[in-house]
Design an enzyme around this catalytic site. Structure first.
Site, mmCIF file in Angstrom:
data_model
loop_
_atom_site.group_PDB
_atom_site.id
_atom_site.type_symbol
_atom_site.label_atom_id
_atom_site.label_comp_id
_atom_site.label_asym_id
_atom_site.label_seq_id
_atom_site.Cartn_x
_atom_site.Cartn_y
_atom_site.Cartn_z
ATOM 1 N N ASP A 111 0.782 -1.228 0.165
ATOM 2 C CA ASP A 111 -0.070 -0.171 0.418
ATOM 3 C C ASP A 111 0.703 1.254 -0.499
ATOM 4 O O ASP A 111 0.092 2.207 -0.235
ATOM 5 C CB ASP A 111 -0.832 0.436 1.491
ATOM 6 N N HIS A 380 1.754 3.743 6.533
ATOM 7 C CA HIS A 380 1.620 5.143 4.455
ATOM 8 C C HIS A 380 0.399 5.836 5.500
ATOM 9 O O HIS A 380 0.982 6.161 4.097
ATOM 10 C CB HIS A 380 1.672 3.518 4.359
#
Length: 974
Positions: A111, A380
């Site tokens: 991701d 993230h």
């Protein structure tokens, strides 16, 4: 993971682990991979029953449950610092090894928005056998897919090359989510547990969008759909093994309905495998990579080029997040730097004062609170600024709480040690705050967390202009006091400090009593200049000079005009201006900018028509204050730049200090849908080639690329610590204390994005409150270094670390004016001799992790099997040491050489070294037993194991370019 962590944890993640563990126990064929330890640990510590825990042990042993990556989070790859990637990985690995005796060997970086070469090297050093990424440029992915090049051996580090290469798998266009369209129904397919709704799950167990259940009437159609997708993907890979990820974000919270439908479908396909031409099985990432590895193919090598920036469509460049939430990015780095200082300070204290009055277990808890906070924000959707305000506040609160704890710990250590010394000084208190000094006589305690001697200035707020500063021996210390740029009621006192590696010094600050006082900085204010009317013909230049540079300001515009490096007499024309990109927030009108994306409408527009100038000069420092107004009559400035140059007195090592031009900016509040940049334009012929660092570890070459669409945004890159431009002889380096987007939009130019404020009406962004209406004022710092390549090569690594790890300043008040004892130590290192490494090495880590695991693997596994791993206090005898070589092979004739380090003499100040064990990067492997898979490549056809680094004989280690070496050190008497 946009949810609030605790809420997300209790409501959603807890359900995943509880229901998955229960379901895995119901069928030996079922498998599951778990990634982020932050969520797993919260479940393990606060939700899991003893029965669940027993089942997890069993499932791990039987290979049904596999931990991949194993860090606290799945970290961002663009804007994180190497140190923090290592920290969060080590934090998770320590827990997994201590609790289960397992060591993750595969990554699942599905991701993060783009992939960095540094992360691949970090994973190799941590002992991983294969790496998996997904989000790379859409056009590049399409090309790699067509040519069956989605798998390769990545040599992410130029200098470590094949020694730390890693097999890398890029996911195909379907990425990590199961394709949900099914041709035989307008309901979705394959997501039988539907969409998570928390914190209030439906009473009847019917979630939104639950897929059509598998039944006799549709099982054949389901099988056909799945097989068709498997075959489509098989054509993109070289082996006949297809990785088919089942799940997506926030799935498996209701695992029983998911697995029961999956079982039916898999069984059906395998019963009819002759007809379908495929067989299917549940698998972990490890099972998949094992299958590919055993095919024994020869793979292509990819060099150290990374996959940044990342675009998903022609107008969707994910380059906005390099700057989003600049304040969070700044605090995250300050916290990381404070943690670095706190760890080495505590380690020295434990070694030096074993019978101290501070409770070591409490102290470790204080450090751990900051370890956790710094680890989690590397997510993230954390430091990237791509979370909702509510989640951002959680990260900020956790960071501030952890920083408060560590500052408190450091202050109490100083208090304790100074009372332990019984040297006639009695502290009434030692306290820490970010500024300000009461009017009593008092001490400033300054700790240098780097393993080199440093000479630098610290700043203290004072209430008088007439001040004196003395060192421990009562000698006067060079200092300068001047009006504060930020406040009318206080003054800034700059104190010149010279401190050995990992040592602290005490300075007393007193209002003047007739003796020698600090130099006073005198201010001259110049008239505000109208840029639209500036007289281009007559130049009136104002010089600001120190031993290294002459900087000229043009008095017609009040802007910088040139910098001359005095040693070579090289002059570079150099101007700086603030500009703003105007961006669109209405999806009906075209591409938008948001937390992730940067989509400028047109070129950046200058923000100011008038510039005010004030120059404050004194014997030690000159500060140039520039104020940028939208026009000549505006009351308030919107931008300010403060530029500082230092003059170092005789007898001090001023090399680094003299060779940097420090700048601090004040930006904001911005208007909506504006993105603020500082553009530095020079007459260097750079051919628009930019260099930026990758996670503070290595430098990447960034040639300007022209695209059909979105060229401006697609030429933005992350700058975590360093960016530079150069011509054949001269280099201009920018060093930063937080991440920014950076670009070269013209020859000789470098621009840094400093701040963003956006609002848009994209439904998805509105649902998650991701509109980045950030009305804050940000105050980032950038240091400029200008010089020949040879000179800047020597300066920029050490300067970057000096900016990252500025000294920690604490205050102590004295009670009573006791006489000082003569002959007191000049350097209060917490121990006898300072810890110092040569200038091409960096002491990456010196800490007491506290793990209780045995470093003998067989012993560790045995004690877990016997259920002994729960007992015992933290282990304070094991010291974790990492040493990093800062240079690449061939980068510098002297600094690129390998260095022999005698660990016994390096650490002699901490005690007598008894045993040194060399470990993998996160500490869980003995390097002598770590045998990573060797994937065949054209260059290296044999599949044997590469030689591991030569281990330390007699505690003497040779550190080669770019290596990061990790050790456990044990001292005598422990």
């Amino acid at each position: 993971f946009f949810f609030f962590l605790q809420e997300s944890m209790h409501a959603y993640a807890a359900n995943v682990y509880t229901s998955v563990v229960e379901e895995l126990m119901k069928g030996k064929q079922r498998k599951f991979i778990a990634v982020e330890q932050e969520f797993f640990r919260l479940w393990w510590d606060s939700v899991a029953t003893d029965m669940h825990k027993q089942q997890v042990h069993q499932l791990l042993q039987e290979g049904q449950l596999e931990f991949v990556i194993g860090g606290q989070v799945m970290h961002d790859e663009a804007v994180t610092l190497l140190d923090d990637q290592i920290l969060q990985l080590t934090e998770g690995h320590g827990f997994l090894y201590e609790t289960f005796g397992i060591r993750p060997q595969f990554s699942w970086h599905v991701d993060p928005f783009g992939a960095s070469a540094t992360t691949s090297t970090v994973f190799a050093l941590a002992g991983f056998n294969a790496h998996l990424v997904s989000r790379i440029d859409y056009d590049l992915k399409a090309d790699m897919q067509k040519n069956k090049k989605l798998q390769f051996v990545w040599q992410g580090s130029l200098s470590l090359s094949e020694r730390q290469e890693i097999f890398t798998h890029v996911m195909d266009q379907y990425s990590y989510c199961t394709p949900s369209q099914i041709p035989f129904s307008n309901r979705s397919g394959f997501y039988w547990n539907g969409i998570a709704t928390f914190p209030d799950p439906p009473k009847d167990g019917v979630y939104p969008n639950m897929s059509l259940p598998v039944a006799d009437s549709n099982i054949h159609l389901y099988a056909q759909t799945m097989v068709a997708n498997i075959k489509e993907r098989a054509a993109w890979f070289r082996t006949s093994d297809v990785l088919w990820p089942w799940g997506c974000d926030k799935q498996f919270f209701n695992a029983s309905v998911q697995y029961s439908n999956m079982d039916l479908l898999l069984d059906y396909i395998n019963k009819h495998s002759g007809e379908f031409g495929v067989t299917v099985q549940y698998a972990t990432v490890g099972d998949y990579f094992q299958a590919v590895y055993s095919r024994n193919l020869t793979w292509e090598i990819r060099d150290s080029q990374d996959f940044l920036p990342y675009s998903t469509e022609p107008f969707q460049a994910w380059t906005g997040f390099y700057t989003s939430r600049s304040t969070l990015k700044g605090i995250a780095r300050r916290a990381s730097s404070l943690l670095y200082a706190g760890e080495s300070f505590f380690t020295q204290y434990v070694r030096k004062y074993p019978s101290s009055s501070i409770c070591k277990c409490e102290a470790l808890k204080q450090l751990q609170s900051l370890r956790w906070a710094v680890s989690e924000v590397q997510h993230h959707d954390g430091i990237t600024g791509t979370e909702s305000p509510k989640v951002k506040d959680m990260y900020m609160n956790n960071l501030m709480y952890g920083m408060f704890n560590v500052k408190k710990l450091m202050a109490s250590i100083i208090f304790d040690m100074n009372n332990a010394k019984k040297n006639g000084e009695v502290y009434s208190s030692v306290y820490v705050k970010d500024s300000g000094i009461p009017d009593v006589d008092q001490y400033v305690v300054v700790y240098n967390p780097l393993a080199w001697n440093i000479t630098t200035f610290i700043t203290v707020s004072v209430s008088h202009l007439a001040m004196s500063v003395y060192d421990e021996l009562g000698h006067s210390v060079p200092a300068q006091v001047q009006s504060s740029a930020g406040s009318h009621s206080t003054y800034d006192l700059y104190i010149l400090v010279a401190i050995s590696g990992l040592s602290y010094r005490k300075y007393s600050v007193k209002p003047l009593n007739g003796k020698q006082s600090a130099f006073i900085g005198r201010s001259v204010k110049y008239k505000r200049k109208d840029l639209t009317r500036a007289d281009k013909q007559s130049q009136q230049l104002l010089p600001v000079v120190n031993n290294c540079y002459q900087v000229l300001f043009d008095q017609n515009t009040n802007l910088m005009q040139s910098i001359t490096e005095r040693e070579t007499n090289q002059t570079v024309q150099l101007t700086q201006e603030f500009l703003e990109y105007h961006v669109n927030g209405d999806v009906m009108k075209g591409p938008i900018s948001d937390n992730y994306l940067f989509a400028p409408n047109a070129s950046a527009v200058p923000v100011s028509q008038a510039v005010g100038l004030e120059v404050v000069s004194g014997n030690l420092m000159t500060e140039i204050r520039q104020y940028f107004y939208s026009n000549v009559t505006s009351q308030d400035y919107i931008y300010a730049a403060y530029t500082r140059m230092y003059t170092v007195p005789e007898g001090y090592d001023g090399k680094l200090l003299c060779h940097r031009i420090e700048q601090e900016y004040s930006v904001g509040p911005l208007e909506l849908n504006r993105e603020a940049v500082l553009r530095t334009s020079t007459n260097l012929n750079t051919r628009q080639l930019l260099y930026t660092d990758s996670n503070g570890y290595q430098i990447q070459k960034r040639p300007f690329k022209a695209y059909v669409n979105n060229t401006v945004a697609r030429n933005y890159y992350p700058m975590v610590q360093t960016a530079y431009i150069e011509d054949d002889t001269t280099r201009l380096i920018l060093l930063a204390e937080r991440a920014h987007g950076v670009s070269s939009q013209g020859n000789g130019q470098v621009e840094v994005m400093l701040h963003r404020r956006l609002w848009n009406n994209l439904q998805w962004d509105l649902n998650y409150n991701l509109t980045l209406n950030d009305s804050s004022v940000v105050r980032p710092v950038i240091w400029l270094i200008l010089g020949t390549k040879a000179l800047t090569n020597i300066l920029y690594r050490t300067s970057g670390l000096a900016l990252e790890h500025r000294p920690v300043v604490m205050f102590g008040a004295l009670s009573g004016d006791k006489p000082k004892l003569p002959g007191q130590l000049q350097q209060n290192s917490v121990h006898g001799s300072p810890v110092t490494v040569p200038p091409n090495l960096h002491l990456q880590t010196l800490s007491i992790p506290g793990w209780r695991y045995s470093s003998n693997h067989a012993e560790q596994v045995r004690s877990i099997r016997m259920g002994k791993q729960k007992q015992g206090d933290a282990d304070f005898s094991r010291v974790l040491l990492r040493i990093r070589h800062l240079y690449e092979v061939g980068e510098d004739p002297v600094l690129s050489q390998s260095v022999m380090v005698n660990l016994k003499s390096l650490l002699k100040g901490l005690g007598s070294v008894m045993v040194v064990e060399e470990r993998s990067l996160t500490g869980t492997w003995d390097v002598n037993t770590l045998k990573r898979w060797k994937w065949k490549t054209e260059q290296y056809p044999s599949k044997g194991f590469p030689n591991s680094t030569e281990t330390s004989e007699n505690c003497i280690v040779t550190v080669h370019p770019k290596e990061i070496r990790t050790f456990f050190v044990y001292f005598q008497g422990q």
